[in-house]
Write an enzyme that holds these catalytic residues in place. Structure first.
Site, PDB file in Angstrom:
ATOM      1  N   LYS A 240       0.835  -1.206   0.000  1.00 56.82           N
ATOM      2  CA  LYS A 240       0.000   0.000   0.000  1.00 56.82           C
ATOM      3  C   LYS A 240       0.870   1.257   0.000  1.00 56.82           C
ATOM      4  CE  LYS A 240      -3.671  -0.074   2.550  1.00 56.82           C
ATOM      5  NZ  LYS A 240      -4.568  -0.082   3.725  1.00 56.82           N
TER       6      LYS A 240
ATOM      7  N   GLU B 220      10.156  -6.094   3.486  1.00 60.72           N
ATOM      8  CA  GLU B 220      10.317  -7.381   2.813  1.00 60.72           C
ATOM      9  C   GLU B 220       9.939  -7.276   1.339  1.00 60.72           C
ATOM     10  OE1 GLU B 220       9.026  -8.220   7.130  1.00 60.72           O
ATOM     11  OE2 GLU B 220       8.531  -6.792   5.524  1.00 60.72           O
TER      12      GLU B 220
ATOM     13  N   GLY C  24      -5.192  -5.114   5.460  1.00 55.03           N
ATOM     14  CA  GLY C  24      -4.414  -6.069   4.665  1.00 55.03           C
ATOM     15  C   GLY C  24      -5.001  -7.457   4.630  1.00 55.03           C
ATOM     16  N   ARG C  25      -5.444  -7.965   5.779  1.00 50.57           N
ATOM     17  CA  ARG C  25      -5.948  -9.337   5.822  1.00 50.57           C
ATOM     18  C   ARG C  25      -7.369  -9.452   5.277  1.00 50.57           C
ATOM     19  NH1 ARG C  25      -5.020  -6.864  10.438  1.00 50.57           N
ATOM     20  NH2 ARG C  25      -6.593  -6.655  12.068  1.00 50.57           N
TER      21      ARG C  25
ATOM     22  N   GLU D 106      -4.244 -12.107  14.091  1.00 52.57           N
ATOM     23  CA  GLU D 106      -3.833 -10.711  14.012  1.00 52.57           C
ATOM     24  C   GLU D 106      -4.999  -9.797  14.344  1.00 52.57           C
ATOM     25  OE1 GLU D 106      -0.651  -9.172  11.197  1.00 52.57           O
ATOM     26  OE2 GLU D 106      -2.454  -8.320  10.276  1.00 52.57           O
TER      27      GLU D 106
ATOM     28  N   HIS E 266      -2.047 -38.846  10.272  1.00 54.41           N
ATOM     29  CA  HIS E 266      -0.827 -39.615  10.476  1.00 54.41           C
ATOM     30  C   HIS E 266       0.231 -38.786  11.196  1.00 54.41           C
ATOM     31  CE1 HIS E 266      -2.136 -42.957   7.864  1.00 54.41           C
ATOM     32  NE2 HIS E 266      -2.816 -41.992   7.249  1.00 54.41           N
TER      33      HIS E 266
ATOM     34  N   LYS F 121       8.983  -4.455  14.079  1.00 53.50           N
ATOM     35  CA  LYS F 121       9.462  -3.671  12.942  1.00 53.50           C
ATOM     36  C   LYS F 121      10.409  -2.571  13.399  1.00 53.50           C
ATOM     37  CE  LYS F 121       5.384  -4.256   9.961  1.00 53.50           C
ATOM     38  NZ  LYS F 121       4.272  -3.528   9.282  1.00 53.50           N
TER      39      LYS F 121
END
Length: 808
Positions: free
Chosen positions: A119, A125, A180-181, A266, A297, A417
């Site tokens: 944004k 990253e 964001g999510r 979050e 399993h 951050k």
């Protein structure tokens, strides 16, 4: 939320992700972006959009993190059965180079499109990966204009995207009222739309909108998001469950647990309510899970007999998205069986009734009464996937209301951050002393953290006459000095040529090295210092104590033992980068230069040690020798492979470095492209193309301290940019020195070069007869090929004596 009110009160934002999928009722700005997304998808799918070479786009790479990655990545995998046949979509999120490097290694830059999703266009990253991808593209394209054909952005920062090279028409907007999510429905879903096509993407939005309407209209007794929220609240705060397992019995949904981890944890992983007071209760459970039947399993044993309450959310499909015979019925049966077993268990009476021996009976008891929900979708389509995702989004909202917390901020991610920013500055700014006898560390203390400076060994054989004011050590010192200004701890390794030993009589012995391989004699390392830069001089008189050129004898021929001379230099460079280093200093990176040190990366590859870089200045010189040197230099037998050190049944120093170094660099981006071409790669072009993602061209700069006409004592007249008149006087002086006519208005061309066909000097010889008649003058300075030196000598091939136009 539906009315667009500011319910994210800590950031002063509305929460309007439902508006992104509202169809005809969507805001005009949302419709405008969706139309642009549709047009863009159609241009890619139709082949109208082409890369810089004119080829169709075949691969799309989404570069984002968090919601800019998890949503489209999960949905793209979920829609695997509906992928567009000619486009493959990939996702990069982690700042770790191990995420992006293997992907770039197998992609074609001419047919790859990157979507940079950030944004603000400042996400660490995302921008780190985007810059790596940009450099990879430009190494192949060689022109900045290629960025506009291979990069689009999803951002609101038009200035930063423009600086990156992305044109405004290729930037897709989304808004601060989209968390964001919750952003999959916005332009963040562009990669998904490219993967499945625009019509299916519209169906995804329609499915989510249908769930929105259900949430708004359905009464509480039959409201599915509210029901899931109340169950979660009960399991967490009344039954004391601290985790919830998400168990999709669909391999296509195997990323759904990871997606929900961000969406729920979050959003609701908070301990402060909307009034700023401590909640005093547990909120979001820890979400985790795996696709069935894999989890059965793995961890289902803990569900059934572990003695913990672990609520489980099962998700299954009535109809398979990949309907292979014999698969789906078994999958669905396992899902229903597990949920039943968790609910009802197995009592001791049932065990005995089944005829289980008494000794085994206690092990066959299942307590049951484990809470679980089971959702069964009719099929996994874009529409039902939209419903499923919106269902859990509204569950999150309901839980936020029930716990009285703000589900739409995420201050918990900010502290890390901030600390990472401090540590990044620390890593870049820390100081490291040059002492070789102690592996010291700089204390950069934010928060009292001790960090180690990056250390580099710069290994070079030298080039030409060696002295205190000559190449190579002064050039190395300048390059190393620039790195040292960035707080890089650097040493330079050189052979101890006679001129270097003479220039540094105070050099002291650091360590005596034994014979390192059958043909490598014993040697010693000397330590000298040049204006604060440590020099490691490899002293072996029988190899390096020779007059003249480091590479050639008096006849201009290679020294017959060059394989041994530079094999020793390479071996010692590698040794210093290994755990067996005889010094109390070990580099993080060994930087080899040209074939003379390019065997160092091979030893580091086969024996382990520091990362390595090999720089190619001239690929025509490769250092090729007979196979017996493999054993003689101490290389392992298994290195004799096409992907090792063997090259046309010879041991090639340079090919070994290009094959096995961690990274490759050249003297310019242009040269990096040239040597990948068959005409200029001298047989190594296929290897370099194979390693193109590790190949970088770094433009050599001019050392303005060494080459400064304002204070260069070699010039008769000093000059500068603001006083160029004296430059004309230098031209007159050169004309006089070379015996040329001293004509002020006649152009004077200078050629300073190694005399070799590779430099094109043979072409100059072929037109020698016509040069004196040109209205210009020519001066040639150089040495090299003996036949060419003879050709350029006055009175031989050139009819130039006394013509007043040419000097050699």
């Amino acid at each position: 939320m539906l009315a667009g009110e500011t319910i994210n009160h800590t950031e002063g934002r509305a929460v309007r992700h439902m508006a992104l999928r509202a169809g005809e009722q969507a805001p005009s700005e949302v419709k405008a972006v969706l139309e642009r997304m549709r047009d863009f998808c159609e241009s890619i799918h139709s082949g109208e959009w082409r890369g810089y070479s004119g080829e169709r786009i075949t691969d799309v790479v989404n570069i984002g993190i968090g919601g800019s990655d998890l949503g489209p990545r999960m949905a793209t995998h979920a829609m695997a059965a509906r992928q567009q046949p000619d486009i493959e979509v990939h996702f990069i999120a982690n700042v770790d180079g191990a995420d992006i490097a293997p992907l770039l290694a197998r992609l074609n830059p001419r047919t790859t499109l990157f979507i940079v999703a950030s944004k603000t266009f400042t996400t660490l990253e995302t921008l780190t990966n985007a810059r790596t991808a940009r450099a990879w593209l430009l190494a192949a394209a060689g022109n900045e204009s290629a960025v506009a054909k291979h990069f689009v952005a999803i951002s609101t920062n038009l200035e930063l995207t423009r600086q990156f090279g992305i044109t405004p028409e290729n930037v897709f907007e989304f808004w601060d009222w989209v968390g964001g999510r919750f952003s999959l429905w916005s332009a963040i879903g562009l990669s998904l739309a490219l993967a499945i096509g625009w019509r299916p993407f519209e169906q995804l939005l329609a499915g989510a909108h249908a769930m929105d309407q259900h949430f708004i209209d359905a009464p509480a007794s039959s409201n599915l998001p509210l029901t899931l929220a109340l169950l979660s609240l009960w399991n967490t705060d009344f039954l004391g469950a601290s985790t919830t397992a998400i168990l999709p019995y669909s391999q296509s949904l195997h990323l759904f647990p990871a997606y929900l981890q961000q969406l729920e944890m979050e959003s609701n992983g908070k301990q402060t309510d909307r009034d700023g007071e401590p909640l005093g209760i547990s909120t979001s459970p820890i979400l985790w899970g795996e696709a069935g039947t894999n989890g059965q399993h793995s961890f289902y044993q803990l569900f059934h007999q572990g003695g913990r309450i672990i609520p489980c959310d099962f998700i299954a499909l009535r109809d398979a998205d990949f309907p292979l015979p014999g698969h789906h019925i078994s999958l669905l049966a396992n899902c229903l069986a597990q949920s039943a077993a968790l609910a009802f268990g197995q009592t001791m009476d049932e065990v005995r009734a089944a005829g289980i021996p008494e000794a085994l009976a206690p092990y066959k008891i299942f307590p049951g009464n484990q809470p679980s929900t089971t959702l069964i979708l009719p099929a996994l389509t874009p529409y039902t996937l939209g419903q499923l995702l919106a269902l859990f989004e509204h569950k999150v909202f309901c839980l936020g209301v029930l716990w009285n917390l703000n589900a739409f901020d995420q201050w918990g991610v900010e502290l890390g951050k901030q600390l990472a920013g401090q540590l990044t500055r620390c890593l870049r700014a820390r100081a490291m002393p040059h002492a070789l006898t102690a592996r010291r560390r700089a204390d950069c203390r934010p928060e009292g953290i001790i960090m180690k400076a990056l250390s580099i060994l710069f290994a070079t054989s030298g080039n030409g006459p060696v002295g205190q004011d000559r190449w190579p050590w002064r050039c190395c010192r300048r390059a190393a000095g620039r790195l040292a200004q960035g707080q890089i701890d650097i040493r330079v390794l050189l052979p101890a040529y006679p001129a270097l030993k003479q220039a540094f009589p105070e050099a002291t012995t650091l360590v005596v090295l034994p014979q390192l391989a059958p043909v490598l004699p014993a040697s010693r390392l000397l330590l000298a210092e040049a204006n604060g830069l440590p020099l490691l001089l490899l002293d072996c008189p029988e190899l390096y104590d020779r007059p003249g050129n480091p590479y050639l004898d008096a006849n201009g021929e290679d020294w017959t033992d060059n394989a041994i001379r530079f094999g020793l230099l390479s071996r010692v460079a590698a040794l210093l980068g290994q755990s067996a280093s005889p010094l109390d200093w070990r580099p993080d990176v060994v930087h080899a230069n040209d074939w003379q040190t390019a065997l160092a990366p091979a030893w580091l590859h086969y024996q382990g040690g520091a990362a390595s870089v090999v720089t190619v200045h001239n690929i025509a010189f490769q250092g090729c020798y007979d196979r017996p040197f493999l054993a003689g230099l101490g290389l392992p037998e298994h290195a004799w492979r096409f992907d090792g050190v063997e090259y046309h049944d010879q041991l090639s120093f340079l090919k070994a470095g290009l094959q096995l170094a961690s990274q490759i660099s050249t003297v310019s981006p242009t040269y990096a492209r040239e040597i990948q071409d068959e005409h200029f790669g001298y047989g190594l072009a296929p290897l370099l193309r194979h390693r193109s993602s590790q190949l970088r061209g770094i433009l050599n700069g001019v050392d303005t301290e060494l080459w400064n006409p304002a204070n260069d004592p070699a010039l008769p007249h000093a000059y500068a940019a603001n006083r160029l008149a004296a430059k004309r006087l230098n031209k007159t002086a050169l004309q006089a020195e070379m015996g040329l006519d001293q004509v002020a208005d006649r152009p004077l061309f200078g050629v300073i070069s190694r005399l070799t066909d590779q430099k094109g000097l043979d072409l100059l010889l072929t037109i020698a007869d016509g040069l004196p008649d040109l209205p210009a003058q020519l001066v040639v300075l150089g040495s090299g090929d003996k036949a060419m030196e003879a050709g350029f000598s006055l009175g031989r091939a050139f009819p130039w004596p006394d013509c007043g136009q040419t000097g050699v």
